[in-house]
Design a protein around this motif. Structure first.
Motif, PDB file in Angstrom:
ATOM      1  N   GLU A 414       0.836  -1.201   0.000  1.00 39.21           N
ATOM      2  CA  GLU A 414       0.000   0.000   0.000  1.00 39.21           C
ATOM      3  C   GLU A 414       0.873   1.255   0.000  1.00 39.21           C
ATOM      4  O   GLU A 414       1.764   1.414   0.835  1.00 39.21           O
ATOM      5  CB  GLU A 414      -0.904   0.025   1.234  1.00 39.21           C
ATOM      6  N   GLY A 415       0.623   2.145  -0.948  1.00 41.52           N
ATOM      7  CA  GLY A 415       1.375   3.382  -1.036  1.00 41.52           C
ATOM      8  C   GLY A 415       0.833   4.424  -0.083  1.00 41.52           C
ATOM      9  O   GLY A 415      -0.381   4.520   0.134  1.00 41.52           O
ATOM     10  N   MET A 416       1.715   5.210   0.503  1.00 42.77           N
ATOM     11  CA  MET A 416       1.303   6.289   1.397  1.00 42.77           C
ATOM     12  C   MET A 416       2.317   7.416   1.344  1.00 42.77           C
ATOM     13  O   MET A 416       3.514   7.189   1.122  1.00 42.77           O
ATOM     14  CB  MET A 416       1.125   5.778   2.830  1.00 42.77           C
ATOM     15  N   LEU A 417       1.825   8.638   1.515  1.00 44.12           N
ATOM     16  CA  LEU A 417       2.701   9.800   1.530  1.00 44.12           C
ATOM     17  C   LEU A 417       3.371   9.925   2.886  1.00 44.12           C
ATOM     18  O   LEU A 417       2.887   9.400   3.884  1.00 44.12           O
ATOM     19  CB  LEU A 417       1.913  11.059   1.199  1.00 44.12           C
ATOM     20  N   VAL A 418       4.475  10.654   2.909  1.00 50.85           N
ATOM     21  CA  VAL A 418       5.260  10.820   4.127  1.00 50.85           C
ATOM     22  C   VAL A 418       5.257  12.290   4.522  1.00 50.85           C
ATOM     23  O   VAL A 418       5.416  13.176   3.680  1.00 50.85           O
ATOM     24  CB  VAL A 418       6.714  10.343   3.901  1.00 50.85           C
ATOM     25  N   ASN A 419       5.056  12.547   5.821  1.00 53.04           N
ATOM     26  CA  ASN A 419       5.220  13.905   6.340  1.00 53.04           C
ATOM     27  C   ASN A 419       6.190  13.857   7.517  1.00 53.04           C
ATOM     28  O   ASN A 419       6.751  12.810   7.840  1.00 53.04           O
ATOM     29  CB  ASN A 419       3.864  14.503   6.754  1.00 53.04           C
ATOM     30  N   GLY A 420       6.389  14.987   8.180  1.00 53.29           N
ATOM     31  CA  GLY A 420       7.381  15.059   9.249  1.00 53.29           C
ATOM     32  C   GLY A 420       7.121  14.119  10.399  1.00 53.29           C
ATOM     33  O   GLY A 420       8.056  13.681  11.085  1.00 53.29           O
ATOM     34  N   ASN A 421       5.853  13.782  10.637  1.00 46.44           N
ATOM     35  CA  ASN A 421       5.508  12.915  11.763  1.00 46.44           C
ATOM     36  C   ASN A 421       5.523  11.428  11.403  1.00 46.44           C
ATOM     37  O   ASN A 421       5.307  10.580  12.274  1.00 46.44           O
ATOM     38  CB  ASN A 421       4.124  13.287  12.304  1.00 46.44           C
ATOM     39  N   SER A 422       5.744  11.121  10.129  1.00 46.28           N
ATOM     40  CA  SER A 422       5.713   9.725   9.688  1.00 46.28           C
ATOM     41  C   SER A 422       6.852   8.936  10.312  1.00 46.28           C
ATOM     42  O   SER A 422       7.977   9.429  10.457  1.00 46.28           O
ATOM     43  CB  SER A 422       5.807   9.641   8.169  1.00 46.28           C
ATOM     44  N   GLN A 423       6.570   7.681  10.663  1.00 42.66           N
ATOM     45  CA  GLN A 423       7.582   6.769  11.194  1.00 42.66           C
ATOM     46  C   GLN A 423       7.795   5.641  10.191  1.00 42.66           C
ATOM     47  O   GLN A 423       6.891   4.852   9.928  1.00 42.66           O
ATOM     48  CB  GLN A 423       7.131   6.193  12.538  1.00 42.66           C
ATOM     49  N   ILE A 424       8.976   5.582   9.621  1.00 46.39           N
ATOM     50  CA  ILE A 424       9.303   4.542   8.650  1.00 46.39           C
ATOM     51  C   ILE A 424       9.636   3.261   9.391  1.00 46.39           C
ATOM     52  O   ILE A 424      10.301   3.285  10.434  1.00 46.39           O
ATOM     53  CB  ILE A 424      10.475   4.993   7.765  1.00 46.39           C
ATOM     54  N   GLU A 425       9.168   2.125   8.856  1.00 45.00           N
ATOM     55  CA  GLU A 425       9.381   0.830   9.492  1.00 45.00           C
ATOM     56  C   GLU A 425      10.297  -0.040   8.638  1.00 45.00           C
ATOM     57  O   GLU A 425      10.414   0.156   7.421  1.00 45.00           O
ATOM     58  CB  GLU A 425       8.041   0.114   9.699  1.00 45.00           C
ATOM     59  N   ALA A 426      10.939  -1.000   9.287  1.00 44.85           N
ATOM     60  CA  ALA A 426      11.784  -1.952   8.561  1.00 44.85           C
ATOM     61  C   ALA A 426      10.955  -2.666   7.503  1.00 44.85           C
ATOM     62  O   ALA A 426       9.822  -3.083   7.751  1.00 44.85           O
ATOM     63  CB  ALA A 426      12.390  -2.962   9.527  1.00 44.85           C
ATOM     64  N   GLY A 427      11.519  -2.788   6.303  1.00 44.68           N
ATOM     65  CA  GLY A 427      10.817  -3.436   5.202  1.00 44.68           C
ATOM     66  C   GLY A 427      10.057  -2.476   4.312  1.00 44.68           C
ATOM     67  O   GLY A 427       9.623  -2.861   3.218  1.00 44.68           O
ATOM     68  N   ASP A 428       9.873  -1.229   4.752  1.00 46.51           N
ATOM     69  CA  ASP A 428       9.200  -0.242   3.913  1.00 46.51           C
ATOM     70  C   ASP A 428      10.069   0.068   2.684  1.00 46.51           C
ATOM     71  O   ASP A 428      11.292   0.161   2.774  1.00 46.51           O
ATOM     72  CB  ASP A 428       8.971   1.069   4.672  1.00 46.51           C
ATOM     73  N   THR A 429       9.416   0.235   1.540  1.00 41.96           N
ATOM     74  CA  THR A 429      10.091   0.740   0.355  1.00 41.96           C
ATOM     75  C   THR A 429       9.857   2.244   0.317  1.00 41.96           C
ATOM     76  O   THR A 429       8.714   2.698   0.263  1.00 41.96           O
ATOM     77  CB  THR A 429       9.537   0.090  -0.924  1.00 41.96           C
ATOM     78  N   VAL A 430      10.938   3.006   0.359  1.00 40.04           N
ATOM     79  CA  VAL A 430      10.851   4.455   0.535  1.00 40.04           C
ATOM     80  C   VAL A 430      11.380   5.164  -0.712  1.00 40.04           C
ATOM     81  O   VAL A 430      12.470   4.877  -1.203  1.00 40.04           O
ATOM     82  CB  VAL A 430      11.660   4.902   1.769  1.00 40.04           C
ATOM     83  N   MET A 431      10.574   6.087  -1.220  1.00 39.15           N
ATOM     84  CA  MET A 431      10.988   6.872  -2.371  1.00 39.15           C
ATOM     85  C   MET A 431      11.814   8.062  -1.895  1.00 39.15           C
ATOM     86  O   MET A 431      11.360   8.881  -1.109  1.00 39.15           O
ATOM     87  CB  MET A 431       9.768   7.361  -3.148  1.00 39.15           C
ATOM     88  N   VAL A 432      13.065   8.134  -2.348  1.00 36.15           N
ATOM     89  CA  VAL A 432      13.998   9.176  -1.940  1.00 36.15           C
ATOM     90  C   VAL A 432      14.335  10.037  -3.152  1.00 36.15           C
ATOM     91  O   VAL A 432      14.664   9.533  -4.223  1.00 36.15           O
ATOM     92  CB  VAL A 432      15.287   8.568  -1.351  1.00 36.15           C
ATOM     93  N   PHE A 433      14.271  11.335  -2.964  1.00 41.16           N
ATOM     94  CA  PHE A 433      14.592  12.297  -4.014  1.00 41.16           C
ATOM     95  C   PHE A 433      15.730  13.170  -3.512  1.00 41.16           C
ATOM     96  O   PHE A 433      15.669  13.691  -2.397  1.00 41.16           O
ATOM     97  CB  PHE A 433      13.360  13.157  -4.317  1.00 41.16           C
ATOM     98  N   CYS A 434      16.788  13.327  -4.304  1.00 36.26           N
ATOM     99  CA  CYS A 434      17.886  14.176  -3.842  1.00 36.26           C
ATOM    100  C   CYS A 434      18.681  14.728  -5.004  1.00 36.26           C
ATOM    101  O   CYS A 434      18.697  14.168  -6.099  1.00 36.26           O
ATOM    102  CB  CYS A 434      18.803  13.424  -2.888  1.00 36.26           C
ATOM    103  N   HIS A 435      19.347  15.863  -4.755  1.00 36.30           N
ATOM    104  CA  HIS A 435      20.242  16.453  -5.738  1.00 36.30           C
ATOM    105  C   HIS A 435      21.404  15.499  -6.008  1.00 36.30           C
ATOM    106  O   HIS A 435      21.744  14.652  -5.191  1.00 36.30           O
ATOM    107  CB  HIS A 435      20.804  17.782  -5.222  1.00 36.30           C
ATOM    108  N   GLU A 436      22.020  15.653  -7.196  1.00 33.51           N
ATOM    109  CA  GLU A 436      23.200  14.861  -7.518  1.00 33.51           C
ATOM    110  C   GLU A 436      24.259  15.019  -6.426  1.00 33.51           C
ATOM    111  O   GLU A 436      24.352  16.039  -5.768  1.00 33.51           O
ATOM    112  CB  GLU A 436      23.779  15.313  -8.862  1.00 33.51           C
ATOM    113  N   GLN A 437      25.028  13.979  -6.261  1.00 30.43           N
ATOM    114  CA  GLN A 437      26.125  13.888  -5.291  1.00 30.43           C
ATOM    115  C   GLN A 437      25.633  13.576  -3.883  1.00 30.43           C
ATOM    116  O   GLN A 437      26.438  13.511  -2.961  1.00 30.43           O
ATOM    117  CB  GLN A 437      26.963  15.184  -5.265  1.00 30.43           C
ATOM    118  N   ASN A 438      24.329  13.351  -3.715  1.00 31.21           N
ATOM    119  CA  ASN A 438      23.813  13.096  -2.378  1.00 31.21           C
ATOM    120  C   ASN A 438      23.313  11.666  -2.178  1.00 31.21           C
ATOM    121  O   ASN A 438      23.057  11.263  -1.049  1.00 31.21           O
ATOM    122  CB  ASN A 438      22.669  14.061  -2.047  1.00 31.21           C
TER     123      ASN A 438
END
Length: 452
Positions: A414-438
């Motif tokens: 199940e897909g869900m959005l993340v905000n500052g209060n979200s707690q990521i759990e082991a096994g979650d697939t997390v979409m990460v966005f970042c500038h080059e070199q990061n």
């Protein structure tokens, strides 16, 4: 990590660029001294003029201690042989670029693993996937699916009809709203937005949302008037066009226009199992396009070997009323020009292939990664390991460096959005966005660690 790249062509040099920004111990091998000229000064890498299948050369390059060996010369057999030799010498992981689709059959994976080839890359197949994703949504410039679409990132060009322009994002993207804006491209500037930033006319906005809210994003972006793609014209009958035609959704009608009569005959054989019309002619010929129904075509895809031809053909198609245009632009110097001309979706095989290989060198578990050319940024799917730092605190307390953004996650499908209060759990697939070199810096948050 120690990485050896065999082949200083388009894919090899772009991969070397990705690796040099992470200060990796990288050696680039090629027989052509002209291809290597200046690369060791431009990027922080070593170069070696030699055959990639020479045992002496591989030993000199340090294949026996390599963490990753990559074969990306134009010759499929040479790439595979180099990987086999490097593996026998002690290389921990190998990847070979191929151009034979048969080798990608799932039942052959263990066969190639036993030979010493851990992964196979077919750039044309990867490009076709991107093209077909673009065709499915005529109003989207770029699309990224996480876990089969449970979570989706959509790159959308905004115009005056967009109903969320000129308002602070804090009013639009709260914890309970069904989307986040993870990045904005404004002219040549890439913005990782905060609550006070606003969307403006002609911005390229990157929305993170879940599958059920895609129609809602289409509405607020002012794209409901875009017709869904049913009829597609493809200019150029190369390998990418073949993969597109064989994998396009069944409800789409595809015509391929190819200049070579001999290639047209070959296409008819290759595409005998699908309902694709092959036309002998020049895809830049307006009268031919008119005869083939360009006025009733929702998408035009230009995938010849010539970037200028593809760009000009897409401009012509847009002038004739086609909403969705996709251009293969292999020369990175032309990418920014294509963006300024508002071509539409831009496909570059070498960046797609290089990104796919780059993820293999990350220590954390990464399911997918892509360099977003227009944003000078990367996006990736990380899996949170048990005990990893990202699972120990809410997102707002992780102290993520500037230029990094967690857009959403998939948990138990199940897909869900993340905000500052979200707690990521082991096994979650997390979409990460970042500038080059990061991206290399980001992986530490997802690996098991006893330091946090």
């Amino acid at each position: 990590m120690k990485i050896i790249i065999a082949g200083a062509g388009a894919v090899g040099t772009h991969l070397a660029k990705l690796l040099s920004r992470d200060d990796q111990d990288c050696t680039l091998i090629d027989e052509d001294d002209d291809r290597l000229a200046g690369l060791d000064g431009e990027y922080d890498i070593m170069t070696l003029q030699a055959s990639p299948t020479s045992i002496k050369a591989l030993r000199e390059a340090g294949a026996q201690n390599a963490d990753l060996f990559v074969g990306v010369t134009p010759d499929e057999s040479r790439n595979m042989n180099a990987c086999i030799i490097a593996h026998a010498m002690g290389a921990k992981k190998t990847v070979a670029r191929i151009d034979n689709y048969e080798y990608l059959a799932p039942n052959l994976e263990s066969f190639f693993n036993e030979l010493g080839i851990d992964s196979l890359i077919y750039p044309e197949v990867l490009a076709a996937i991107d093209i077909n994703n673009g065709l499915k949504m005529s109003w989207v410039r770029q699309r990224w699916d996480v876990h089969g679409g449970a979570l989706v990132m959509l790159g959308v060009k905004l115009h005056e009809m967009c109903e969320i322009l000129n308002r602070p994002l804090r009013e639009l993207c709260g914890p309970d709203d069904p989307y986040h804006i993870v990045a904005i491209k404004r002219g040549s500037e890439t913005i990782i937005p905060g609550g006070n930033d606003e969307l403006r006319n002609l911005d390229m906005a990157f929305f993170m949302t879940t599958r059920e809210y895609i129609p809602y994003i289409r509405k607020i972006a002012g794209k409901e008037h875009y017709a869904d793609v049913k009829n597609v014209i493809v200019m150029g009958g190369g390998k990418t066009a073949v993969r597109v035609a064989l994998t396009v959704p069944d409800y789409m009608n595809v015509k391929i226009i190819e200049m070579s009569e001999e290639r047209c005959e070959r296409l008819n054989t290759l595409l005998s199992t699908c309902d694709t019309m092959v036309i002998h002619g020049d895809g830049r010929d307006i009268s031919l396009l008119e005869d083939e129904g360009i006025r009733n075509t929702q998408a035009f895809v230009a995938v010849t070997d010539n970037a200028e031809t593809n760009i000009l053909a897409c401009l012509t198609a847009k002038r004739l009323g086609v909403r969705k245009t996709i251009a293969m632009v292999e020369n990175l110097d032309y990418v920014s020009m294509a963006e300024e001309l508002d071509i539409g979706t831009i496909i570059n095989k070498k960046t797609i292939a290089a990104s796919h290989i780059y993820q293999m060198m990350l220590d954390a578990e990464v399911n997918n990664m892509r360099s977003l050319m227009m944003l000078d940024s990367d996006v990736a799917e990380f899996t949170a390991a048990p005990g990893s730092p990202v699972t120990k605190k809410p997102v707002k307390a992780l102290g993520l460096p500037f230029g990094m953004n967690i857009g959403g996650l998939v948990r138990h499908g199940e897909g869900m959005l993340v905000n500052g209060n979200s707690q990521i759990e082991a096994g979650d697939t997390v979409m990460v966005f970042c500038h080059e070199q990061n991206m290399k810096k980001m992986e530490k948050y997802f690996k098991t660690s006893s330091l946090w």
